[in-house]
Write an enzyme that holds these catalytic residues in place. Structure first.
Site, PDB file in Angstrom:
ATOM      1  N   GLY B 114      10.779  -3.480   3.645  1.00 20.03           N
ATOM      2  CA  GLY B 114       9.734  -2.733   4.334  1.00 20.03           C
ATOM      3  C   GLY B 114       8.886  -2.005   3.323  1.00 20.03           C
ATOM      4  O   GLY B 114       9.281  -0.953   2.847  1.00 20.03           O
ATOM      5  N   CYS B 115       7.759  -2.569   2.993  1.00 17.03           N
ATOM      6  CA  CYS B 115       6.894  -1.904   2.035  1.00 17.03           C
ATOM      7  C   CYS B 115       7.707  -1.513   0.816  1.00 17.03           C
ATOM      8  O   CYS B 115       7.884  -0.342   0.496  1.00 17.03           O
ATOM      9  CB  CYS B 115       6.258  -0.676   2.667  1.00 17.03           C
ATOM     10  SG  CYS B 115       5.511  -1.086   4.239  1.00 17.03           S
ATOM     11  N   GLY B 116       8.235  -2.493   0.178  1.00 20.86           N
ATOM     12  CA  GLY B 116       9.284  -2.274  -0.822  1.00 20.86           C
ATOM     13  C   GLY B 116       8.742  -1.810  -2.149  1.00 20.86           C
ATOM     14  O   GLY B 116       7.549  -1.766  -2.379  1.00 20.86           O
ATOM     15  N   HIS B 182       7.388   3.385   2.296  1.00 20.49           N
ATOM     16  CA  HIS B 182       8.284   3.888   1.252  1.00 20.49           C
ATOM     17  C   HIS B 182       7.697   5.138   0.606  1.00 20.49           C
ATOM     18  O   HIS B 182       8.421   6.028   0.184  1.00 20.49           O
ATOM     19  CB  HIS B 182       8.535   2.810   0.201  1.00 20.49           C
ATOM     20  CG  HIS B 182       7.270   2.233  -0.351  1.00 20.49           C
ATOM     21  ND1 HIS B 182       6.643   2.770  -1.449  1.00 20.49           N
ATOM     22  CD2 HIS B 182       6.504   1.213   0.075  1.00 20.49           C
ATOM     23  CE1 HIS B 182       5.545   2.074  -1.685  1.00 20.49           C
ATOM     24  NE2 HIS B 182       5.427   1.124  -0.779  1.00 20.49           N
TER      25      HIS B 182
END
Lengths: 277, 277
Positions: B114-116, B182
């Site tokens: 997730g939106c790493g 993040h």
């Protein structure tokens, strides 16, 4: 296969969802489906490149698209083999030329906005070329949105994924979902690479936001139109202006907003209320 | 300030949204707001660490939370200064101890779902400790969800952002939105670090999906309850089981699903239809 070159590849796609038991607000136990999420560590010629967290449905295409979109490999024939083994959560890529010259690229990292990855941002920007100028008709956008409504299978059953589609006119050539949107885009890029599919006559659809990363990747694929259900960011817009990508967001039902390239969108099917507006 | 140590810090928060002109489906030009997205390159003791793509509303807290959540710095007093300068899109951090020993961590990258960001995944997993065992009452979850409905300002005006909130009981202590989820989590971690706020009595809310990365970060902050409007992934669930984080997803209106820790959720306000179920 046709006459096209193809690397040796496994077909290690995983089932995208799993059933687990959850307890709802009434205390009832319910069997629900959740999206898979597996780490896949990419090794190129025995060198560890990155670990991708993915749904795992298209691991070989994902790895190919990742290597291409990151600018590591330009020519498919450079890739000898892609072997995915989930038992060790590894994708092993063998190249002809090796990874010499990858160091600088691997040394720097950009955390991109939308499900980002270590992208050498400046480097990618420098290599971005303008996309071809094409027009798109409102009537085809509506037809496409209607067809797309039938997809999002994993999302509908389990949520927690993003969907991306490669489209031509109102035809959906490829629809891929992943837990990381960047993976869905990379997997589509991988498929295009394998099949020798060009981007010039395509429309790229995503359920996700139009951030800098999305616009960069779509421009890299040479796709002139980017369509999304969601909104856009400042840098997504800047990059669309720079690359000429027609940016259509907030596309739901009969509504959409053209953030860039409105002169290339032919309004041939304005909603009834339009004329009175 | 109180007696707490504080690094020297700028206050370089940016306005989160911008107004641009878009063309809608009727051909009408409309002034719409879009989310900001700016690159912010983090330098620690003159060493380039990463470039974060961010809304830019809380850059100092973001940088601090990033450094802490990535495991680079454990003690706030290690940080002498955080200076953000948008003219050069840089955040300059000065530490007491320098960046010796950061090499291995900087060498490896995990692209989280997730939106790493480049997370040394295995390393973080090894350092994860179980969160405290606390119960949460359904009535407080509902009260909290009602209050949260009033937030998401950027999302409502511009879309394209994720919101995260640090809550105690039904009180929202901190609500932060960013183009990268993040970043919102890291900025909250940075605030907690600066203010010496513990996680044990908190609930963490996110508009986004409960992926491995979210559960890891919430566990790192020692927060025992993770609440989301969205669904979860397989690894998010695995990590919740491992760390004891109570995982409540699909939380909208009166509905929610407890994916892990149902025995710690007290159903003191079951919806009417519940009893008949």
């Amino acid at each position: 296969m046709g006459g096209r070159y193809r690397p040796e590849m496994t077909r290690a796609g995983l089932a995208p969802t799993h059933t687990v038991t959850a307890v709802d607000e009434t205390g009832a136990r319910r069997e629900v489906r959740i999206a898979g999420e597996r780490p896949l560590t990419l090794y190129v010629d025995k060198r560890e490149i990155v670990t991708l967290m993915t749904l795992g449905a298209h691991p070989e295409a994902l790895v190919l698209g990742y290597l291409r979109n990151q600018g590591f490999v330009e020519d498919l024939e450079e890739i000898v083999a892609v072997q995915v083994d989930w038992d060790v959560e590894a994708a092993v890529v063998v190249t002809r030329g090796g990874t010499r010259g990858w160091d600088e690229r691997l040394a720097r990292r950009t955390v991109t906005t939308g499900c980002g990855q270590g992208t050498v941002f400046g480097d990618l920007l420098a290599r971005l070329r303008p996309v071809p100028e094409v027009t798109v008709r409102q009537s085809r956008i509506y037809a496409l949105l209607e067809r797309l409504a039938g997809h999002n299978e994993v999302y509908r059953s389990a949520g927690a994924v993003h969907g991306c589609a490669l489209c031509r006119d109102d035809e959906i050539l490829l629809f891929i979902e992943d837990v990381g949107r960047h993976n869905a885009v990379d997997a589509i890029a991988g498929h295009m690479w394998l099949e020798g599919i060009g981007g010039a006559d395509k429309v790229f659809y995503t359920t996700g936001r139009l951030t800098s990363e999305m616009v960069i990747k779509v421009a890299q694929m040479g796709i002139p139109v980017l369509l999304s259900r969601s909104g856009i960011t400042q840098m997504g817009l800047e990059l669309a202006r720079r690359t000429g990508v027609t940016l259509i967001g907030r596309a739901k039902g009969r509504h959409f907003l053209v953030y860039h390239g409105a002169e290339r969108v032919i309004l041939d099917a304005p909603p009834a209320r339009a004329r009175s507006a």
